[in-house]
Design a protein around this motif. Structure first.
Motif, PDB file in Angstrom:
ATOM      1  N   ARG A  29      65.744  65.427  13.801  1.00  0.00           N
ATOM      2  CA  ARG A  29      66.841  64.680  13.107  1.00  0.00           C
ATOM      3  C   ARG A  29      66.355  63.064  12.965  1.00  0.00           C
ATOM      4  O   ARG A  29      65.439  62.805  13.785  1.00  0.00           O
ATOM      5  N   GLU A  30      66.866  62.572  11.931  1.00  0.00           N
ATOM      6  CA  GLU A  30      66.342  61.537  11.701  1.00  0.00           C
ATOM      7  C   GLU A  30      67.369  60.433  12.058  1.00  0.00           C
ATOM      8  O   GLU A  30      68.558  60.489  11.838  1.00  0.00           O
ATOM      9  N   VAL A  31      66.898  59.351  12.482  1.00  0.00           N
ATOM     10  CA  VAL A  31      67.532  58.071  13.072  1.00  0.00           C
ATOM     11  C   VAL A  31      67.235  57.063  12.375  1.00  0.00           C
ATOM     12  O   VAL A  31      66.033  56.507  12.330  1.00  0.00           O
ATOM     13  N   ILE A  32      68.166  56.223  11.751  1.00  0.00           N
ATOM     14  CA  ILE A  32      67.999  54.797  11.164  1.00  0.00           C
ATOM     15  C   ILE A  32      68.040  53.507  11.895  1.00  0.00           C
ATOM     16  O   ILE A  32      69.221  53.615  12.350  1.00  0.00           O
ATOM     17  N   TYR A  33      67.115  53.013  12.102  1.00  0.00           N
ATOM     18  CA  TYR A  33      67.314  51.561  12.804  1.00  0.00           C
ATOM     19  C   TYR A  33      67.208  50.449  11.521  1.00  0.00           C
ATOM     20  O   TYR A  33      66.367  50.524  10.816  1.00  0.00           O
ATOM     21  N   ILE A  43      63.224  56.904  11.797  1.00  0.00           N
ATOM     22  CA  ILE A  43      62.354  57.285  12.898  1.00  0.00           C
ATOM     23  C   ILE A  43      62.871  58.957  13.013  1.00  0.00           C
ATOM     24  O   ILE A  43      64.059  59.308  13.064  1.00  0.00           O
ATOM     25  N   LEU A  44      61.979  59.667  13.134  1.00  0.00           N
ATOM     26  CA  LEU A  44      62.307  61.252  13.482  1.00  0.00           C
ATOM     27  C   LEU A  44      62.211  61.339  14.944  1.00  0.00           C
ATOM     28  O   LEU A  44      61.046  61.272  15.634  1.00  0.00           O
ATOM     29  N   PHE A  45      63.191  62.245  15.450  1.00  0.00           N
ATOM     30  CA  PHE A  45      63.236  62.573  16.839  1.00  0.00           C
ATOM     31  C   PHE A  45      63.557  64.076  17.209  1.00  0.00           C
ATOM     32  O   PHE A  45      63.927  64.648  16.047  1.00  0.00           O
ATOM     33  N   SER A  50      67.727  62.173  22.742  1.00  0.00           N
ATOM     34  CA  SER A  50      68.798  61.166  22.669  1.00  0.00           C
ATOM     35  C   SER A  50      67.883  60.153  22.048  1.00  0.00           C
ATOM     36  O   SER A  50      66.970  59.624  22.494  1.00  0.00           O
ATOM     37  N   ALA A  51      68.653  59.401  20.921  1.00  0.00           N
ATOM     38  CA  ALA A  51      67.969  58.222  20.419  1.00  0.00           C
ATOM     39  C   ALA A  51      68.127  56.999  21.121  1.00  0.00           C
ATOM     40  O   ALA A  51      69.266  56.677  21.761  1.00  0.00           O
ATOM     41  N   ALA A  64      64.943  46.406  16.443  1.00  0.00           N
ATOM     42  CA  ALA A  64      65.963  46.911  15.567  1.00  0.00           C
ATOM     43  C   ALA A  64      67.029  47.919  16.180  1.00  0.00           C
ATOM     44  O   ALA A  64      66.672  48.525  17.164  1.00  0.00           O
ATOM     45  N   GLY A  65      68.182  47.890  15.643  1.00  0.00           N
ATOM     46  CA  GLY A  65      69.354  48.684  16.074  1.00  0.00           C
ATOM     47  C   GLY A  65      69.931  49.704  15.451  1.00  0.00           C
ATOM     48  O   GLY A  65      69.489  49.709  14.210  1.00  0.00           O
ATOM     49  N   LEU A  66      71.044  50.542  15.715  1.00  0.00           N
ATOM     50  CA  LEU A  66      71.436  51.537  15.169  1.00  0.00           C
ATOM     51  C   LEU A  66      72.605  50.892  14.037  1.00  0.00           C
ATOM     52  O   LEU A  66      72.692  51.665  13.241  1.00  0.00           O
ATOM     53  N   ASP A  67      73.100  49.790  14.393  1.00  0.00           N
ATOM     54  CA  ASP A  67      74.088  49.162  13.581  1.00  0.00           C
ATOM     55  C   ASP A  67      73.436  48.432  12.519  1.00  0.00           C
ATOM     56  O   ASP A  67      73.234  47.185  12.731  1.00  0.00           O
TER      57      ASP A  67
END
Length: 113
Positions: A29-33, A43-45, A50-51, A64-67
């Motif tokens: 899954r892709e997580v955007i920071y 970033i792919l996890f 858990s990210a 960098a954060g998730l918000d």
């Protein structure tokens, strides 16, 4: 006339010509920071992992954060400190004067003054 080489036209270490059913990639899954300088990192996890809340921006190194609306603040970079600056943090001026007098007394004693 063919040379008989089975690997002709392909490079060493190349991927297979067609996908193999046994080599399916793990689910991701892709997580955007977002960092405070406006960079966005994708970033792919692994799907079950858990990210983390923060991630170092690959472009500028800032956190960098998730918000995206409230990214973490910039890191303060500590200026270079000399050895003397560290000594001055640990010793007061009175201690430094005593140490200097002791060192000068030893030098004078060695010289026979």
């Amino acid at each position: 006339m063919s040379s008989g080489s089975a690997i002709r036209g392909s490079r060493i270490g190349s991927s297979p010509m067609r996908p193999d059913e046994r080599s399916e990639p793990a689910p991701r899954r892709e997580v955007i920071y977002h960092c405070s300088t406006g960079h966005t990192s994708r970033i792919l996890f692994a799907a079950e992992a858990s990210a983390p809340e923060t991630w170092d921006c690959p472009r500028c190194g800032q956190p960098a954060g998730l918000d995206g609306q409230n990214p973490p603040g910039r890191l303060r970079s500590e200026p270079y400190k000399s050895h003397l600056a560290y000594v001055k943090e640990r010793r007061s001026d009175e201690d430094a004067a005593k140490i200097l007098e002791e060192a000068l007394a030893k030098v004078r004693q060695r010289r026979g003054e």
